[in-house]
Design a protein around this motif. Structure first.
Motif, mmCIF file in Angstrom:
data_model
loop_
_atom_site.group_PDB
_atom_site.id
_atom_site.type_symbol
_atom_site.label_atom_id
_atom_site.label_comp_id
_atom_site.label_asym_id
_atom_site.label_seq_id
_atom_site.Cartn_x
_atom_site.Cartn_y
_atom_site.Cartn_z
ATOM 1 N N HIS A 6 84.730 166.877 -119.250
ATOM 2 C CA HIS A 6 83.931 166.216 -120.285
ATOM 3 C C HIS A 6 84.750 166.102 -121.569
ATOM 4 C CE1 HIS A 6 79.810 165.322 -122.080
ATOM 5 N NE2 HIS A 6 80.600 165.388 -123.146
ATOM 6 N N HIS A 62 73.411 158.835 -124.628
ATOM 7 C CA HIS A 62 73.226 160.168 -125.205
ATOM 8 C C HIS A 62 71.833 160.274 -125.836
ATOM 9 C CE1 HIS A 62 74.028 163.550 -127.929
ATOM 10 N NE2 HIS A 62 75.167 163.773 -127.294
ATOM 11 N N GLU A 91 76.817 160.874 -120.967
ATOM 12 C CA GLU A 91 75.995 162.028 -120.981
ATOM 13 C C GLU A 91 74.573 161.655 -121.323
ATOM 14 O OE1 GLU A 91 76.847 164.783 -124.471
ATOM 15 O OE2 GLU A 91 78.610 163.482 -124.587
ATOM 16 N N HIS A 127 73.434 166.832 -121.325
ATOM 17 C CA HIS A 127 73.539 167.425 -122.659
ATOM 18 C C HIS A 127 72.165 167.981 -122.994
ATOM 19 C CE1 HIS A 127 74.723 167.222 -127.084
ATOM 20 N NE2 HIS A 127 73.401 167.328 -127.149
ATOM 21 N N HIS A 151 76.494 170.296 -119.358
ATOM 22 C CA HIS A 151 77.766 170.239 -120.082
ATOM 23 C C HIS A 151 77.721 171.059 -121.366
ATOM 24 C CE1 HIS A 151 78.910 168.057 -123.783
ATOM 25 N NE2 HIS A 151 77.723 167.538 -123.755
ATOM 26 N N ASP A 201 85.086 168.695 -124.442
ATOM 27 C CA ASP A 201 84.191 167.920 -125.310
ATOM 28 C C ASP A 201 84.959 167.409 -126.537
ATOM 29 O OD1 ASP A 201 81.834 166.603 -125.857
ATOM 30 O OD2 ASP A 201 80.791 168.341 -126.682
HETATM 31 ZN ZN LIG Z 1 77.053 166.543 -125.386
#
Ligand SMILES: [Zn+2]
Ligand SMILES: [Zn+2]
Length: 254
Positions: A6, A62, A91, A127, A151, A201
């Motif tokens: 990720h 997201h 995500e 997420h 994640h 990330d």
């Molecule tokens: Zn995230």
């Protein structure tokens, strides 16, 4: 070799070839660059195609961007989710810490994308922040139809246990190296080695000793070092295990 499951290469604002060179120098041979919404989806598709064989991509909206969801996002995702280089949906999820989108809107958009993952047979990258109960509720609705990973895990032992019980793996970021992350380190010890992933990330959350700097995939090794110690395995064993886990979850990864 390592896989960063990720990362956001398009957000690094640096020459991508030098990012890749530094990553490979550190032994990171595969990176999954993650979509967050309409603005970066075309860049993810383009990077995954152009930066072969190192970079793969995922597409997803997201929770921060859930308020901007339109049918066009679904159309675009449908057009590209079968691409060879697009390995998952993400995500996606819920973020009640920032609450940039209304919670009901976040839940609706999360459910829509879980349904897409089920339809396309793709794993999800979830997420979740300050939204454990609702996240588990939605995961349960898709039990047996969707698999994936949680994640940048920073949740409770309860969330980790629920995720594992419902078939989700857990991905650990540089947060595990932070001084104040004792609770997370305890959770990591409890995660079976065959259910673990590592991620940066990037450009967020650079691990110690780079904390405060802009993160990048090459820094994955610092997170790996801490996780290997917590799991009391050698660094090679951790590399092998996390590699196998990534290949088992992301069928298109090669
Ligand atoms: Zn995230
Ligand atoms: Zn991310």
């Amino acid at each position: 070799m390592w896989i960063d499951v990720h990362t956001h290469i398009n957000m690094l604002e640096r020459d991508e070839q030098s990012v890749l060179a530094a990553a490979r120098e550190a032994g990171i041979e595969r990176m999954i660059t993650i979509g967050t919404g309409r603005d970066d989806h075309p860049r993810v598709v383009d990077m995954a195609e152009r930066l072969k064989p190192w970079v793969f991509g995922t597409l997803g909206v997201h929770p921060h961007e859930a308020k901007d969801w339109t049918e066009q996002d679904e159309v675009y995702m449908r057009q590209h989710l079968r691409d060879d280089r697009i390995v998952g949906v993400g995500e996606i999820g819920l973020d009640y810490y920032y609450s940039h989108s209304e919670h009901d809107v976040q839940k609706t958009v999360f459910r829509k994308q879980m349904a897409l993952a089920a339809e396309f047979g793709l794993p999800v990258e979830i997420h979740t922040r300050d939204a454990e109960t609702d996240t588990v509720e939605i995961i349960k609705e898709f039990d047996g139809r969707v698999r994936g990973l949680l994640h940048c895990f920073t949740g409770s032992q309860w969330l980790a246990d629920q995720g594992l019980a419902h078939g989700y793996n857990i991905s650990i970021s540089g947060v595990v190296t932070f001084k104040n992350a004792d609770a997370l380190r305890t959770v990591v010890k409890s995660i079976p080695l065959d259910r673990l992933h590592l991620e940066t990330d990037a450009p967020f959350l650079a691990p110690v000793p780079h904390r405060g700097k802009k993160n990048e995939p090459a820094f994955l090794v610092h997170t790996a070092q801490v996780v290997a110690e917590l799991k009391t395995v050698t660094i090679d064993d951790l590399a092998r295990a996390t590699n196998e886990n990534a290949h088992r979850l992301f069928a298109k990864l090669n």
